[in-house]
Design an enzyme around this catalytic site. Sequence first.
Site, PDB file in Angstrom:
ATOM      1  N   GLU A  10       3.530 -16.220  16.568  1.00 36.61           N
ATOM      2  CA  GLU A  10       2.321 -15.767  17.267  1.00 36.61           C
ATOM      3  C   GLU A  10       1.137 -16.224  16.428  1.00 36.61           C
ATOM      4  O   GLU A  10       0.700 -15.551  15.505  1.00 36.61           O
ATOM      5  CB  GLU A  10       2.303 -14.243  17.427  1.00 36.61           C
ATOM      6  CG  GLU A  10       1.207 -13.777  18.371  1.00 36.61           C
ATOM      7  CD  GLU A  10       0.032 -13.070  17.712  1.00 36.61           C
ATOM      8  OE1 GLU A  10      -1.002 -12.916  18.373  1.00 36.61           O
ATOM      9  OE2 GLU A  10       0.119 -12.688  16.532  1.00 36.61           O
ATOM     10  N   ASP A  67      -3.164   0.418  16.489  1.00 38.17           N
ATOM     11  CA  ASP A  67      -3.281  -0.927  17.052  1.00 38.17           C
ATOM     12  C   ASP A  67      -2.088  -1.245  17.966  1.00 38.17           C
ATOM     13  O   ASP A  67      -1.454  -2.293  17.845  1.00 38.17           O
ATOM     14  CB  ASP A  67      -3.398  -1.958  15.911  1.00 38.17           C
ATOM     15  CG  ASP A  67      -3.769  -3.350  16.418  1.00 38.17           C
ATOM     16  OD1 ASP A  67      -4.292  -3.451  17.551  1.00 38.17           O
ATOM     17  OD2 ASP A  67      -3.528  -4.335  15.689  1.00 38.17           O
ATOM     18  N   ASP A  78       4.472 -11.823  14.195  1.00 40.25           N
ATOM     19  CA  ASP A  78       3.121 -11.395  14.545  1.00 40.25           C
ATOM     20  C   ASP A  78       2.097 -11.877  13.512  1.00 40.25           C
ATOM     21  O   ASP A  78       2.313 -11.758  12.305  1.00 40.25           O
ATOM     22  CB  ASP A  78       3.090  -9.862  14.613  1.00 40.25           C
ATOM     23  CG  ASP A  78       1.707  -9.334  14.926  1.00 40.25           C
ATOM     24  OD1 ASP A  78       1.246  -9.568  16.047  1.00 40.25           O
ATOM     25  OD2 ASP A  78       1.082  -8.713  14.046  1.00 40.25           O
ATOM     26  N   HIS A  93       0.898  -7.498   7.750  1.00 41.78           N
ATOM     27  CA  HIS A  93       0.388  -6.235   7.219  1.00 41.78           C
ATOM     28  C   HIS A  93       1.333  -5.092   7.544  1.00 41.78           C
ATOM     29  O   HIS A  93       2.152  -5.185   8.465  1.00 41.78           O
ATOM     30  CB  HIS A  93      -0.990  -5.935   7.808  1.00 41.78           C
ATOM     31  CG  HIS A  93      -1.075  -6.212   9.281  1.00 41.78           C
ATOM     32  ND1 HIS A  93      -1.574  -7.379   9.787  1.00 41.78           N
ATOM     33  CD2 HIS A  93      -0.678  -5.496  10.360  1.00 41.78           C
ATOM     34  CE1 HIS A  93      -1.505  -7.371  11.104  1.00 41.78           C
ATOM     35  NE2 HIS A  93      -0.954  -6.242  11.482  1.00 41.78           N
ATOM     36  N   GLN A 131      -4.482  -1.333   8.352  1.00 44.05           N
ATOM     37  CA  GLN A 131      -3.434  -2.370   8.342  1.00 44.05           C
ATOM     38  C   GLN A 131      -3.598  -3.195   7.068  1.00 44.05           C
ATOM     39  O   GLN A 131      -4.509  -4.024   6.977  1.00 44.05           O
ATOM     40  CB  GLN A 131      -3.549  -3.265   9.592  1.00 44.05           C
ATOM     41  CG  GLN A 131      -3.136  -2.545  10.874  1.00 44.05           C
ATOM     42  CD  GLN A 131      -3.579  -3.271  12.137  1.00 44.05           C
ATOM     43  OE1 GLN A 131      -4.777  -3.500  12.348  1.00 44.05           O
ATOM     44  NE2 GLN A 131      -2.637  -3.639  12.984  1.00 44.05           N
TER      45      GLN A 131
HETATM   46  C1  GLC Z   1      -1.395  -9.793  16.902  1.00 43.10           C
HETATM   47  C2  GLC Z   1      -1.185  -8.858  18.060  1.00 43.10           C
HETATM   48  C3  GLC Z   1      -2.416  -8.017  18.224  1.00 43.10           C
HETATM   49  C4  GLC Z   1      -2.653  -7.239  16.976  1.00 43.10           C
HETATM   50  C5  GLC Z   1      -2.673  -8.158  15.750  1.00 43.10           C
HETATM   51  C6  GLC Z   1      -2.559  -7.384  14.484  1.00 43.10           C
HETATM   52  O1  GLC Z   1      -2.394 -10.705  17.109  1.00 43.10           O
HETATM   53  O2  GLC Z   1      -0.902  -9.587  19.212  1.00 43.10           O
HETATM   54  O3  GLC Z   1      -2.292  -7.153  19.327  1.00 43.10           O
HETATM   55  O4  GLC Z   1      -3.871  -6.583  17.068  1.00 43.10           O
HETATM   56  O5  GLC Z   1      -1.605  -9.069  15.741  1.00 43.10           O
HETATM   57  O6  GLC Z   1      -1.222  -6.991  14.262  1.00 43.10           O
END
Ligand code: GLC
Length: 620
Positions: free
Chosen positions: A314, A129, A272, A172, A240
């Site tokens: 985020e 990812d 994140d 995760h 994850q």
């Molecule tokens: C956040 C990241 C994304 C990722 C997700 C899982 O949203 O920006 O790219 O897939 O987290 O970690």
Amino acid sequence: MSDHLQHLPPGLPEHRRRLFAARLERWLPDLDTALAAVYDDPATVRDRLVALAARAFAARPEELHDLDLRRSLAPDWFQRPEAVGYAAYAERFGGDLRGVGERAAYLESLGVTYLHLMPLLTPRPAPNDGGYAVQDYRSVREDLGTLDDLVALTASLRERGISLCLDLVLNHVAREHEWAVRARAGDPTYRAYFHVLEDRAEVDTWEATLPEVFPDFAPGNFTFDPDLDAYVWTTFNDYQWDVDWSNPDVLCEYADLVLLHANHGVEVFRLDAIAFIHKRLGTSCQNQPEVHDLTQALRTVARIACPAVAFKAEAIVGPQDLMPYLGTGRHHGKVSDLAYHNSLMVQVWSMLASREVGLASHALRRLPPPPSTTAWITYARCHDDIGWAIDDGDAAAIGVSGHGHRSFLSDFYSGDFPGSWARGLVFQENAATGDRRISGSLASLAGLEAGDPLARARIRLVHALVAGFGGLPVIWMGDELGLLNDPCWADDPAHADDNRWVHRPVMPAEVTDEHGVLADTRALLAARAATPHLHAATPAEVLEPRDPGVLLVLRRHPLGPMLGCYNVTDGPRHVPVEVLHEVGLDPARLHDRLTGHAPLVRGGAVALPAYGAAWLTTPD
Ligand code: GLC
């Protein structure tokens, strides 16, 4: 308090001991309230965290103690108009960490003061990812360099006035991370780091209210793991594994990681997928109040040991759930310093497609101003897709159907809508909800790939909106040049099922300005740096539109008002002088900060060309 000081090493100079004691006095109350909201035995957790903070404080390099002091003297460093962000994959921007350092002069020439490098800690082998499945948070991805290279990079960036932002994946870890490996080997301590469900019926009870993040390539939220002989929570991909933050060990582990990398010179942590870190049965398991308590706890630990550090949330969530990430109610001023303004980003694209500002104005007017010590991250594109986070209620208020509008936007940006100039790709079509998210670079979504003659003006407008709204604008790598979608995105088999790679191109070794977009971006950022009205402590007030094609954003700064005017249509529009009078601007004495000149006032109105923008103030 003296109990806590025992964690400091005996040789530490007296002034440092006093500084640590003063910080504890300042921050322990916040730590205690946060922990009490989540854990049964908050005092024990607090003692563990303070011990970690003491150790990190004592080990903090001298230069970073100086940085702590300088940031305490200018806590608004990320709110200032001179602050500009840039985000990139290290390997796609500079090859590796050293290569990024070699490109720092380019960033400096753009005016960049903050660099977010995409995940650079060791991930599991592909697929991972894009690095968001971390196997080891304590080492750097081998192909990018070493921890020493990271320390050298943060130091050299700092010399140029650029702060490094590091991804901290909180929700995760990779299935191959040591915690998961131990859990799989049957260690009950580590099994308790994860959400492990023995029984399918229990899984189904949780699933009943959970949305799906990757319905296409990772449907559902749980994965049966044969080693665990149970289901483990996997919100994102099956590799994850969501960690369980209701276990205080998990908080302590992550606090330790923040402290570790803060001492490597990391200045901003991107938290994140933070919306997902607390689960509650019967809910979507996003945006739970405990998320903010946990952030508050982490932040207080950082304030005690390394106060230069800032947090960026985020949380790509609906407009009404966004604000708590910057701190509302009892978390006011105590959680993240920065948060993505996902709603603004979505509304920018929505305005361009519909050529109307009614929905954006309504939705943005409903958001309360952010706490004055925080800032939105304003952005047009990032490494992720665009999900149409448009609230049904907002849409209904202006007489459109939320579902219908979201569907229109997907049609428009995938290029299917008649007359569309956009060249995006549909990401994660969800048959159950009808959602279709969109991948694509700014330039391709704005018409440059399709050869639309107004594409450059459109890109300029998008950047003006993002740089002029107030907050910390972050440019996604390549958007400053108008890089198009990467036609070879699927060549790497590890990327082939994830079309977000279409807008993650490799930065050309030699930067050329084929379309004039770079010159526009430079001029815009220079204008921004010279506009004190854009300090993020002054909130943006979106006005009722006077012309359905012109977004009006007022900033009431102590120096005087600034009116941002943005024409989202492909024809000329105007701003009537009555608006100027209403906001306290004198039409006879106007200065457009974007051009450096007086704007064109014709027939009692300020004229805006197709996709024109103006930042109107009185002259200095
Ligand atoms: C956040 C990241 C994304 C990722 C997700 C899982 O949203 O920006 O790219 O897939 O987290 O970690």
